[in-house]
Design an enzyme around this catalytic site. Structure first.
Site, PDB file in Angstrom:
ATOM      1  N   ARG A   1      18.698  48.504  76.773  1.00 41.78           N
ATOM      2  CA  ARG A   1      19.710  49.255  77.515  1.00 41.78           C
ATOM      3  C   ARG A   1      19.743  50.745  77.160  1.00 41.78           C
ATOM      4  O   ARG A   1      20.362  51.543  77.844  1.00 41.78           O
ATOM      5  CB  ARG A   1      21.095  48.610  77.288  1.00 41.78           C
ATOM      6  CG  ARG A   1      21.225  47.252  77.951  1.00 41.78           C
ATOM      7  CD  ARG A   1      22.390  46.437  77.400  1.00 41.78           C
ATOM      8  NE  ARG A   1      22.037  45.751  76.148  1.00 41.78           N
ATOM      9  CZ  ARG A   1      22.855  44.933  75.485  1.00 41.78           C
ATOM     10  NH1 ARG A   1      24.077  44.710  75.922  1.00 41.78           N
ATOM     11  NH2 ARG A   1      22.456  44.352  74.371  1.00 41.78           N
TER      12      ARG A   1
ATOM     13  N   GLU B   1      28.837  34.500  75.231  1.00 39.50           N
ATOM     14  CA  GLU B   1      28.308  35.829  75.548  1.00 39.50           C
ATOM     15  C   GLU B   1      28.791  36.274  76.930  1.00 39.50           C
ATOM     16  O   GLU B   1      29.019  35.452  77.814  1.00 39.50           O
ATOM     17  CB  GLU B   1      26.775  35.815  75.501  1.00 39.50           C
ATOM     18  CG  GLU B   1      26.214  35.671  74.103  1.00 39.50           C
ATOM     19  CD  GLU B   1      26.729  36.736  73.162  1.00 39.50           C
ATOM     20  OE1 GLU B   1      26.429  37.920  73.362  1.00 39.50           O
ATOM     21  OE2 GLU B   1      27.458  36.387  72.214  1.00 39.50           O
TER      22      GLU B   1
HETATM   23  C1  UD1 Z   1      25.603  40.612  69.873  1.00 42.76           C
HETATM   24  C2  UD1 Z   1      26.293  39.252  69.857  1.00 42.76           C
HETATM   25  C3  UD1 Z   1      27.667  39.399  70.506  1.00 42.76           C
HETATM   26  C4  UD1 Z   1      28.470  40.463  69.794  1.00 42.76           C
HETATM   27  C5  UD1 Z   1      27.698  41.781  69.705  1.00 42.76           C
HETATM   28  C6  UD1 Z   1      28.427  42.725  68.757  1.00 42.76           C
HETATM   29  C7  UD1 Z   1      24.533  37.541  70.007  1.00 42.76           C
HETATM   30  C8  UD1 Z   1      23.877  36.576  70.903  1.00 42.76           C
HETATM   31  N1  UD1 Z   1      25.497  38.284  70.565  1.00 42.76           N
HETATM   32  O1  UD1 Z   1      25.415  40.954  71.238  1.00 42.76           O
HETATM   33  O2  UD1 Z   1      28.358  38.179  70.459  1.00 42.76           O
HETATM   34  O3  UD1 Z   1      29.692  40.681  70.470  1.00 42.76           O
HETATM   35  O4  UD1 Z   1      26.377  41.568  69.168  1.00 42.76           O
HETATM   36  O5  UD1 Z   1      27.893  44.006  68.759  1.00 42.76           O
HETATM   37  O6  UD1 Z   1      24.245  37.577  68.843  1.00 42.76           O
HETATM   38  N2  UD1 Z   1      18.179  41.649  67.422  1.00 42.76           N
HETATM   39  C9  UD1 Z   1      17.056  41.244  66.736  1.00 42.76           C
HETATM   40  N3  UD1 Z   1      16.203  40.361  67.339  1.00 42.76           N
HETATM   41  C10 UD1 Z   1      16.423  39.853  68.564  1.00 42.76           C
HETATM   42  C11 UD1 Z   1      17.589  40.258  69.259  1.00 42.76           C
HETATM   43  C12 UD1 Z   1      18.445  41.165  68.660  1.00 42.76           C
HETATM   44  O7  UD1 Z   1      16.820  41.661  65.610  1.00 42.76           O
HETATM   45  O8  UD1 Z   1      15.603  39.043  69.015  1.00 42.76           O
HETATM   46  C13 UD1 Z   1      19.079  42.610  66.788  1.00 42.76           C
HETATM   47  C14 UD1 Z   1      19.218  43.893  67.571  1.00 42.76           C
HETATM   48  O9  UD1 Z   1      18.244  44.849  67.127  1.00 42.76           O
HETATM   49  C15 UD1 Z   1      20.629  44.343  67.270  1.00 42.76           C
HETATM   50  C16 UD1 Z   1      21.364  43.047  66.960  1.00 42.76           C
HETATM   51  O10 UD1 Z   1      20.364  42.065  66.712  1.00 42.76           O
HETATM   52  O11 UD1 Z   1      20.720  45.199  66.153  1.00 42.76           O
HETATM   53  C17 UD1 Z   1      22.235  42.592  68.121  1.00 42.76           C
HETATM   54  O12 UD1 Z   1      21.444  42.463  69.271  1.00 42.76           O
HETATM   55  P1  UD1 Z   1      21.968  42.998  70.677  1.00 42.76           P
HETATM   56  O13 UD1 Z   1      20.940  42.708  71.691  1.00 42.76           O
HETATM   57  O14 UD1 Z   1      22.471  44.368  70.546  1.00 42.76           O
HETATM   58  O15 UD1 Z   1      23.175  41.973  70.901  1.00 42.76           O
HETATM   59  P2  UD1 Z   1      24.504  42.193  71.743  1.00 42.76           P
HETATM   60  O16 UD1 Z   1      24.200  41.957  73.175  1.00 42.76           O
HETATM   61  O17 UD1 Z   1      25.132  43.463  71.380  1.00 42.76           O
HETATM   62 CA    CA Z   2      24.596  45.200  70.178  1.00 47.84          CA
END
Ligand code: UD1
Ligand code: CA
Length: 454
Positions: free
Chosen positions: A15, A154
């Site tokens: 995003r 989510e």
């Molecule tokens: C996530 C949470 C959501 C919460 C929000 C808070 C999940 C499914 N959802 O959503 O409930 O309200 O954070 O900010 O966990 N990442 C990895 N590997 C991956 C995917 C993500 O390391 O395969 C890391 C990203 O770099 C990031 C963090 O995990 O730092 C969160 O991922 P992001 O995609 O931002 O999740 P949100 O949609 O914000």
């Molecule tokens: Ca996030």
């Protein structure tokens, strides 16, 4: 009690629409991940593992030796990300704090509180939640009639009714290590994004009858960054915190709304910062200075009682009592001595200007070493570049360089020497000598009248 922390930071940050990994975008001058890591380290947690993936080498470079890393080669979701630390954590007898690399306003106390509550509750998992006015994008916390946490849903999987819930998951949790990885292995990507959600562990634990705690935090601390609008929103909060801290320590900030100071900057007591000023990087400013309006300081070292107006200073040092500007540009590796005056429309590059010297108007000083009590007349420039190489200019203590002089480097003007205005100096001028290079001026009497007659 044994405590380790995992920071999830493998995501690309789709995003953000950026080539740069999300956690390396800068906030008040530092990468987002730095703030998260600082908070974890400040909470006294020694074993820290960052899950990297997109841009892993760049992220690892920023982390240096402050944290270990675990690679998530494919970004299949937050549960899958956490699974990658198993080799580093297996057999670890304590608890695991899990947080996201995109939540930089978090404070160390919030972590310690969360862990304390987790222990007090005897919970298997405790999550940090918060209530926010606009919960858009976050996972919502679903509770039963008794107010007990049931699961997290989510945004993309939520019903219209669930979307109205304003209590959200902050993405920060404390887990007992025992049993955690076995549970992660059971999570399926059965959701709108086809990802392995870490949030599903909460529902799984509740269904098993394990104790799941929820601790609430102030939403201003748990704002996540998913896109550039949120980056700007978090920057605004952090910028104000930086300015508030400065004001609390005795710095006057005339207008916080138009003043931009990076987190690492230090400013001394009774310094006044005027609007439209940017103070960046590792800049240190002393006491009783007047900075701005319209200044940009990047990695500058500024002494006490210095005045800087409408000027740019980069990787340079300005000593006590000096004044710079308006409209000066001080380029890298410059040292401006005590009480020096660098005036309007002056550019200085990689030069040393000795104490109490003056370069008041319209000059270029490059690759020069200027002594103390030197006067550089208006419009004087060092011709330091011959098209191939840069050459030095040296000017001794007490020299007086007349206006509009060209100093063709390499060249040396001795101490106390005087240079006639308008000269192009190509040969060294010894101490105490007069150097002048100028065509003799002709004066023809009554020339104007004769010209008219012709
Ligand atoms: C996530 C949470 C959501 C919460 C929000 C808070 C999940 C499914 N959802 O959503 O409930 O309200 O954070 O900010 O966990 N990442 C990895 N590997 C991956 C995917 C993500 O390391 O395969 C890391 C990203 O770099 C990031 C963090 O995990 O730092 C969160 O991922 P992001 O995609 O931002 O999740 P949100 O949609 O914000
Ligand atoms: Ca996030």
């Amino acid at each position: 009690m044994q405590l380790a922390a995992v920071i999830l930071a493998a995501g690309k940050g789709t995003r953000m629409k950026s080539k740069l990994p999300k956690v390396l975008h800068k906030l008040c001058g530092r990468p987002i991940i730095d703030y998260v890591l600082d908070a974890v380290l400040a909470a006294g947690i020694e074993k820290v593992i960052v899950v990297t993936g997109y841009g892993a080498p760049e992220v690892a470079r920023v982390l240096g030796d402050r944290a270990g890393t675990a690679l998530q080669a494919e970004q299949l979701g937050t549960a899958h990300a956490l699974q990658q630390v198993y080799p580093y954590i297996k057999g670890f007898p304590g608890r695991l704090l899990v947080l996201c690399g995109d939540t930089p306003l978090i404070s160390p106390h919030t972590f310690t509180d969360l862990v304390k509550q987790h222990i007090a509750l005897g919970a298997s998992a405790t999550m940090l939640t918060t209530e926010i006015p606009d919960p858009g994008g976050y996972g919502r916390v679903i509770r039963d009639e008794q107010g007990r946490v049931v699961r997290i849903v989510e945004q993309k999987d939520a019903t219209a009714e669930e979307l109205l819930i304003r209590e959200v998951n902050t993405g920060i949790y404390c887990f007992d290590v025992a049993g955690l990885f076995e549970s992660l292995a059971e999570i399926l990507p059965a959701n709108a994004q086809k990802e392995y959600y870490l949030t599903d562990v909460i529902g799984l634990y509740v269904r098993r009858g394990l104790v799941v705690g929820a601790v609430t935090a102030d939403f201003r601390e748990t704002m996540g960054i998913n896109d550039r609008r949120q980056l700007a929103a978090v920057e605004a909060v952090m910028r104000r915190q930086v300015l508030d801290d400065l004001m609390d320590s005795g710095v006057t900030v005339i207008d916080p709304a138009s003043t931009f100071v990076d987190r690492q900057v230090r400013i001394g007591q009774d310094t006044v910062v005027y609007p439209f000023t940017f103070v960046e990087g590792k800049t240190v400013i002393g006491e009783d200075c007047v900075i701005g309006p319209g200044a940009r300081l990047v990695n500058a070292r500024i002494g006490n009682n210095v005045t800087i107006q409408h000027s740019i200073i980069t990787d340079s040092e300005i000593n006590d009592g000096a004044s710079v500007g308006p409209f000066a540009c001080i380029r890298p590796e410059t040292v401006i001595g005590r009480g020096v005056r660098v005036g309007n429309f002056v550019e200085v590059k990689k030069s040393v200007i000795g104490n109490n010297s003056k370069v008041p108007h319209l000059s270029y000083v490059g690759d020069a070493t200027i002594g103390e009590n030197v006067n550089i007349g208006a419009g004087t420039i060092t011709c330091n570049y011959d098209g191939e190489n840069k050459w030095p200019t040296r000017i001794g203590d007490g020299a007086f360089v007349g206006s509009n002089t060209n100093l063709v480097a390499p060249v040396e003007v001795g101490p106390g020497a005087i240079i006639g205005a308008g000269s192009t100096i190509t040969k060294d001028v010894p101490a105490g000598a007069l150097g002048v290079e100028r065509a003799r001026q002709s004066v023809i009497p009554n020339w104007a009248a004769k010209k008219k007659k012709r």
